[in-house]
Write a protein that holds these residues in place. Structure first.
Motif, PDB file in Angstrom:
ATOM      1  N   GLY A  37      11.431   4.152  -6.409  1.00 11.38           N
ATOM      2  CA  GLY A  37      12.624   3.400  -6.784  1.00 11.38           C
ATOM      3  C   GLY A  37      13.293   2.718  -5.603  1.00 11.38           C
ATOM      4  N   ILE A  38      12.461   2.215  -4.686  1.00 12.57           N
ATOM      5  CA  ILE A  38      12.977   1.553  -3.483  1.00 12.57           C
ATOM      6  C   ILE A  38      12.272   0.213  -3.304  1.00 12.57           C
ATOM      7  N   PRO A  39      12.866  -0.691  -2.508  1.00 12.58           N
ATOM      8  CA  PRO A  39      12.188  -1.961  -2.230  1.00 12.58           C
ATOM      9  C   PRO A  39      10.936  -1.735  -1.374  1.00 12.58           C
ATOM     10  N   ILE A  40       9.997  -2.642  -1.470  1.00 11.27           N
ATOM     11  CA  ILE A  40       8.753  -2.547  -0.695  1.00 11.27           C
ATOM     12  C   ILE A  40       9.047  -2.506   0.801  1.00 11.27           C
ATOM     13  N   THR A  41      10.111  -3.161   1.233  1.00  8.60           N
ATOM     14  CA  THR A  41      10.462  -3.140   2.654  1.00  8.60           C
ATOM     15  C   THR A  41      10.801  -1.723   3.114  1.00  8.60           C
ATOM     16  N   LYS A  42      11.376  -0.926   2.245  1.00  9.48           N
ATOM     17  CA  LYS A  42      11.695   0.471   2.576  1.00  9.48           C
ATOM     18  C   LYS A  42      10.409   1.294   2.688  1.00  9.48           C
ATOM     19  N   VAL A  43       9.406   0.982   1.874  1.00  5.50           N
ATOM     20  CA  VAL A  43       8.105   1.663   1.981  1.00  5.50           C
ATOM     21  C   VAL A  43       7.496   1.363   3.349  1.00  5.50           C
ATOM     22  N   HIS A  44       7.578   0.111   3.765  1.00  4.92           N
ATOM     23  CA  HIS A  44       7.071  -0.256   5.090  1.00  4.92           C
ATOM     24  C   HIS A  44       7.835   0.503   6.175  1.00  4.92           C
ATOM     25  N   GLN A  45       9.130   0.686   5.981  1.00  3.30           N
ATOM     26  CA  GLN A  45       9.942   1.438   6.945  1.00  3.30           C
ATOM     27  C   GLN A  45       9.504   2.903   6.990  1.00  3.30           C
ATOM     28  N   LEU A  46       9.227   3.501   5.826  1.00  8.07           N
ATOM     29  CA  LEU A  46       8.739   4.883   5.780  1.00  8.07           C
ATOM     30  C   LEU A  46       7.436   5.021   6.569  1.00  8.07           C
ATOM     31  N   LEU A  47       6.570   4.029   6.446  1.00  6.95           N
ATOM     32  CA  LEU A  47       5.303   4.042   7.185  1.00  6.95           C
ATOM     33  C   LEU A  47       5.558   3.918   8.685  1.00  6.95           C
ATOM     34  N   ARG A  48       6.424   2.980   9.078  1.00  3.16           N
ATOM     35  CA  ARG A  48       6.737   2.803  10.508  1.00  3.16           C
ATOM     36  C   ARG A  48       7.376   4.051  11.097  1.00  3.16           C
TER      37      ARG A  48
END
Length: 115
Positions: free
Chosen positions: A22-33
């Motif tokens: 339930g988050i934007p794709i940009t937040k997923v990228h942040q989780l990965l970083r």
């Protein structure tokens, strides 16, 4: 679940992770970083083992285990392989153990890899 090669049976692409969490794709990228989630390329697309996402959250102990594996020199491919290699003493795989009361043992074993 794993197949015989130490790989998860089910993968999710990043847009699916964003939807599940339930988050934007940009937040997923942040989780990965930030090292809170792990993804590897399969067929040219970044994918996350489905089992590492529980409902609308990342498995609780995953970020700590990933930090320990990286500190031990593991890259993302090696970390996935370690997480999905069967270990009869746990039993199952470290990835499946993260969802239960064996998570501390998984963290202890990951920490021992650095020594």
């Amino acid at each position: 679940m794993t197949d015989q090669s130490g790989e998860p049976q089910r993968w999710l692409v990043l847009p699916d992770i964003a939807e599940l969490l339930g988050i934007p794709i940009t937040k997923v990228h942040q989780l990965l970083r930030d090292g809170e989630l792990i993804a590897v390329r399969r067929n040219g697309v970044l994918r996350v083992p489905a089992e590492l996402v529980a409902g609308d959250t990342v498995r609780k102990h995953l970020p700590g285990v990933l930090t320990l594996l990286r500190d031990a020199g593991y890259n993302d491919e090696e970390a996935i392989r370690w997480l999905y290699t069967e270990d009869e003493t746990i039993p199952g795989t470290p990835a499946t153990a993260l969802s239960g009361d064996r998570a501390r043992e998984v963290k202890r074993r990951a920490q021992a890899l650095g020594f």
